[in-house]
Design an enzyme around this catalytic site. Sequence first.
Site, short mmCIF file in Angstrom:
data_model
loop_
_atom_site.label_atom_id
_atom_site.label_comp_id
_atom_site.label_asym_id
_atom_site.label_seq_id
_atom_site.Cartn_x
_atom_site.Cartn_y
_atom_site.Cartn_z
N LEU A 199 9.66 -34.55 56.26
CA LEU A 199 9.36 -33.59 57.32
C LEU A 199 10.13 -33.89 58.61
O LEU A 199 10.33 -35.05 58.96
CB LEU A 199 7.86 -33.63 57.65
CG LEU A 199 6.89 -33.23 56.54
CD1 LEU A 199 5.47 -33.56 56.95
CD2 LEU A 199 7.05 -31.75 56.23
N ASP A 254 7.93 -38.52 52.38
CA ASP A 254 7.67 -39.32 53.58
C ASP A 254 6.84 -40.58 53.31
O ASP A 254 6.40 -41.24 54.26
CB ASP A 254 6.92 -38.45 54.61
CG ASP A 254 7.85 -37.47 55.32
OD1 ASP A 254 8.87 -37.92 55.87
OD2 ASP A 254 7.55 -36.26 55.30
N GLU A 270 2.71 -46.65 57.48
CA GLU A 270 1.78 -46.86 58.61
C GLU A 270 0.84 -45.67 58.79
O GLU A 270 -0.30 -45.83 59.25
CB GLU A 270 2.57 -47.05 59.90
CG GLU A 270 1.68 -47.07 61.13
CD GLU A 270 2.45 -47.23 62.42
OE1 GLU A 270 2.31 -48.29 63.03
OE2 GLU A 270 3.19 -46.32 62.80
N ASP A 271 1.33 -44.48 58.45
CA ASP A 271 0.52 -43.28 58.71
C ASP A 271 -0.70 -43.17 57.81
O ASP A 271 -1.59 -42.36 58.08
CB ASP A 271 1.40 -42.03 58.58
CG ASP A 271 2.43 -41.97 59.70
OD1 ASP A 271 2.09 -42.34 60.83
OD2 ASP A 271 3.58 -41.57 59.42
N ARG A 311 1.50 -34.61 53.11
CA ARG A 311 1.44 -36.07 53.06
C ARG A 311 0.08 -36.60 52.60
O ARG A 311 -0.12 -37.80 52.52
CB ARG A 311 1.81 -36.66 54.43
CG ARG A 311 3.23 -36.31 54.87
CD ARG A 311 3.70 -37.22 56.00
NE ARG A 311 3.65 -38.63 55.61
CZ ARG A 311 3.83 -39.65 56.45
NH1 ARG A 311 4.06 -39.42 57.71
NH2 ARG A 311 3.76 -40.90 56.02
N ARG A 337 -0.72 -33.99 64.81
CA ARG A 337 -1.17 -34.58 63.54
C ARG A 337 -2.62 -35.06 63.56
O ARG A 337 -3.28 -35.09 62.51
CB ARG A 337 -0.26 -35.74 63.15
CG ARG A 337 1.18 -35.34 62.84
CD ARG A 337 1.31 -34.63 61.52
NE ARG A 337 2.64 -34.13 61.26
CZ ARG A 337 3.61 -34.85 60.67
NH1 ARG A 337 3.39 -36.10 60.31
NH2 ARG A 337 4.78 -34.30 60.46
N HIS A 364 4.16 -38.53 67.08
CA HIS A 364 2.99 -39.41 67.11
C HIS A 364 2.90 -40.13 68.45
O HIS A 364 3.91 -40.30 69.13
CB HIS A 364 3.12 -40.48 66.02
CG HIS A 364 2.94 -39.99 64.63
ND1 HIS A 364 3.84 -40.27 63.63
CD2 HIS A 364 1.95 -39.27 64.06
CE1 HIS A 364 3.42 -39.73 62.49
NE2 HIS A 364 2.28 -39.11 62.73
N CYS A 397 6.49 -47.44 61.84
CA CYS A 397 5.90 -46.65 60.76
C CYS A 397 6.27 -47.15 59.37
O CYS A 397 5.69 -46.69 58.38
CB CYS A 397 6.24 -45.18 60.90
SG CYS A 397 7.97 -44.87 61.05
N1 CIR Z 1 4.33 -43.38 62.26
C1 CIR Z 1 5.44 -42.67 62.29
O1 CIR Z 1 6.15 -42.62 63.27
N2 CIR Z 1 5.73 -41.97 61.19
C2 CIR Z 1 6.89 -41.18 61.05
C3 CIR Z 1 6.65 -40.09 60.05
C4 CIR Z 1 7.84 -39.20 59.89
C5 CIR Z 1 7.67 -38.12 58.84
N3 CIR Z 1 8.91 -37.44 58.66
C6 CIR Z 1 6.60 -37.13 59.23
O2 CIR Z 1 6.94 -36.11 59.83
O3 CIR Z 1 5.43 -37.34 58.95
#
Ligand code: CIR
Length: 253
Positions: free
Chosen positions: A17, A60, A65-66, A85, A131, A161, A246
């Site tokens: 994404l 992704d 971390e997410d 995700r 998010r 984020h 992340c």
């Molecule tokens: N903790 C973060 O900075 N995560 C990056 C996530 C990038 C991923 N392309 C997203 O849009 O979710």
Amino acid sequence: MPTALIRRPSPRLAEGLVTHIERTPVDVGLARTQWQRYVDALHGTGWSTVEVPPIDECPDSVFVEDTMVVYGDVAVIARAGATERRAEAAAAAETVAAQGFRVVRIAEPGTLDGGDVLKIGPVVYVGEGGRTNAAGIEQLRAAFAPLGAEVRAVPVRKVLHLKSAVTALPDGTVIGYEPLVDDAGAFDRFRAVPEEAGAHVVLLNEDRLLMAASAPRSAVLFEGLGYTPVVVDIGEFEKLEGCVTCLSVRLRD
Ligand SMILES: NC(=O)NCCC[C@H](N)C(=O)O
């Protein structure tokens, strides 16, 4: 030895994404090399790593971390703000449970991405934005308040984020690239850095900061403050709005 969770990049990484920046082509082979060097940098500073099993159908998923937020012995499993995700969380929950953490899950209508959570001692800042929503923040508060944490919501509108805008130095000073910080006044102590990626540090230990090669002037600034930058090139992940934080979940406690 502290442990970090990591997750190998998906072969579909290039389809990840992109929200706040323009899409540019991602070289998956180069990304794999950069990921390995990031992991090597963790190992080189005394971290052990545990891999969350890869999930190739989620582009992704490398941004592990997410999938969660850990505080004390509790791992709150995120419910991703991006529906694409959501499937990433299940295996991440199993992996952190196997490390001995109690698992609590964010439930509908809550959404939360781990990248929106910045912990500084007992203070847990949570970015409310694209998010993570208010219901997700309330559920995080309910999970962590009994452990003595103080959960504080802060706005995130200019970047993906909260931790795309700010992270913190070992002394608790919040660092951020001011044009992308919604409310610097929300933090007890704030210091501006000269580059966007200079706002992203992973605390490897009390004086070593893992940071991206794209922030050389910020690295000089941190050296002047007495810290030692450990620099990695994560350019292919930056094309997908990823940063050094992340790519791992640090299990410190
Ligand atoms: N903790 C973060 O900075 N995560 C990056 C996530 C990038 C991923 N392309 C997203 O849009 O979710």
